[in-house]
Design an enzyme around this catalytic site. Structure first.
Site, PDB file in Angstrom:
ATOM      1  N   MET A  53       0.857  -1.198   0.000  1.00 40.52           N
ATOM      2  CA  MET A  53       0.000   0.000   0.000  1.00 40.52           C
ATOM      3  C   MET A  53       0.884   1.237   0.000  1.00 40.52           C
ATOM      4  SD  MET A  53      -3.239   0.019   2.620  1.00 40.52           S
ATOM      5  CE  MET A  53      -2.197   0.021   3.984  1.00 40.52           C
ATOM      6  N   HIS A  54       0.778   2.045  -1.043  1.00 39.31           N
ATOM      7  CA  HIS A  54       1.567   3.281  -1.042  1.00 39.31           C
ATOM      8  C   HIS A  54       0.925   4.425  -1.812  1.00 39.31           C
ATOM      9  CE1 HIS A  54       2.665   1.721  -4.994  1.00 39.31           C
ATOM     10  NE2 HIS A  54       2.991   2.951  -5.301  1.00 39.31           N
TER      11      HIS A  54
END
Ligand code: UD1
Length: 371
Positions: A205-206
């Protein structure tokens, strides 16, 4: 042809696309160099990929580093203009959709150097994504549009691009996957982490839309805390995400959860060692949607849209958004053995880099003949 063709890389997802392209040019004795803008600079975000993928050191490393979109893009442009003026490349290849891609394409176009865009034509139609701006602008100045799948061709034609400028070459990242999978499997990272093959989930997740907004990040965290009670989660944390976890003071909630294995970003081989044996993948990455489709592993995409619809139509991907109820429900289905199965799309066959070299050389031959 004496001056080298240049391929520009800047950020992590570029490296696995440039590696097979470099190898394919080299195999045909065509001069080719890699230029690194330095958009990503930490060893774990950059150097490890050059080592894992057997890439030569870039012939130029610019070291632009982080900054606002304008600052980063402008610094790449200023640095690349000098590089292009000095090296006078017959062609500049840009890959993917990061800020370095956009900057390189504009600089080359203004110097009248032909530009080929590897991974052209993808569209999320989400103008809030910085990558969508990068994709559309890059394709608008590129001379040769090399697409990974037919949806890319259709998007480009709908935008008025000439048929003759579009070539569907397939997915070059899958070249890297197929070439390195045996090596990745040979290092048993799951065992090292005390995990059983096929009995853990990978999480990445970024995206700014997920991690820069506290409410969204916390909602996702709620779903993840429930999921980790059912299956271990391996979560290599991107620097942007790490910074937000600290700023929102939620790092401890991840750390306290007994079944989330937090770690630094991983190199390509370690990451694929884990991913290729995972039960499922939860991600907001673009590339991972494609790699899971090629591997036949169920993928839940934590975004409202995807620029890679073929992974949904033909592959194992489901776009679940950031709705925690839906994320839990789709995860439960996969854990109950009802995960989506799919097939690898056409031309995701490990030979895209050879077709890229064919297309680039045919373009340059046509250009020479027309002069
Ligand atoms: C960039 C790309 C994104 C890609 C992602 C993969 C753009 C607009 N975005 O996003 O498409 O999916 O890379 O990682 O080009 N940082 C470090 N070390 C590094 C690099 C970054 O600590 O080596 C930190 C910095 O604090 C920086 C932040 O991470 O401000 C974000 O980096 P940046 O390159 O701006 O964007 P990404 O979120 O990595």
């Amino acid at each position: 042809m004496s001056n080298p063709i240049l391929t520009i890389v800047g950020a992590r997802p570029n490296f696995m696309k440039a590696a097979p392209v470099h190898r394919a040019f080299e195999a045909r004795n065509i001069p080719h160099e890699i230029i690194h803008t330095g958009q990503h600079y930490d060893d774990v975000m950059s150097k490890v990929f050059f080592e894992d993928l057997g890439m030569p050191k870039p012939s130029v490393y610019m070291g632009v580093g982080s900054g606002s979109h304008a600052v980063q893009t402008a610094n790449v442009m200023i640095g690349l203009e000098k590089v292009f003026e000095e090296k006078k490349p017959p062609m500049v290849n840009v890959v993917g959709d990061v800020n370095s891609t956009l900057a390189a394409a504009i600089v080359a176009a203004k110097l009248h150097i032909p530009v080929s865009h590897i991974e052209a034509g993808l569209r999320s139609r989400d103008w809030d994504m910085p990558e969508e701006v990068n994709r559309v602008v890059t394709d608008s100045v590129a001379d040769l549009l090399l697409t990974p799948s037919p949806d890319g061709d259709e998007n480009l034609k709908a935008e008025g691009k000439k048929d003759s400028s579009i070539v569907c070459v397939g997915n070059v990242m899958i070249d890297t996957l197929f070439m390195n999978l045996p090596k990745a499997k040979a290092i048993d990272v799951p065992a090292r982490m005390g995990l059983e093959h096929g009995n853990y989930a990978m999480l990445t997740m970024h995206r700014p839309s997920n991690v820069d907004v506290q409410e969204t990040f916390e909602r996702l965290l709620g779903a993840l805390l429930d999921i980790q009670e059912k299956i271990p989660l391996v979560f290599p944390v991107h620097p942007r995400t790490r910074a937000r976890m600290k700023a929102f003071d939620i790092g401890q909630r991840f750390e306290k959860a007994g079944n989330i294995h937090l770690c630094e970003p991983l190199g390509y081989l370690e990451f694929m060692s884990l991913t290729s044996r995972a039960k499922l993948v939860l991600t907001d990455s673009g590339g991972l949607q494609e790699e899971t489709t090629a591997l036949g592993i169920p993928c839940l995409t934590l975004r409202e849209n995807t620029e890679r619809p073929i992974t949904v139509d033909e592959g194992t991907n489901i776009v679940v958004g950031t709705d925690d109820v839906r994320i839990r429900a789709e995860t439960d289905k996969i854990l109950a053995g009802e995960g989506k199965t799919g097939r690898a799309p056409a031309l995701w066959d490990g030979k895209a880099s050879e077709r890229i070299v064919d297309a680039v050389m045919a373009f340059l031959d046509r250009r020479r003949a027309s002069r």
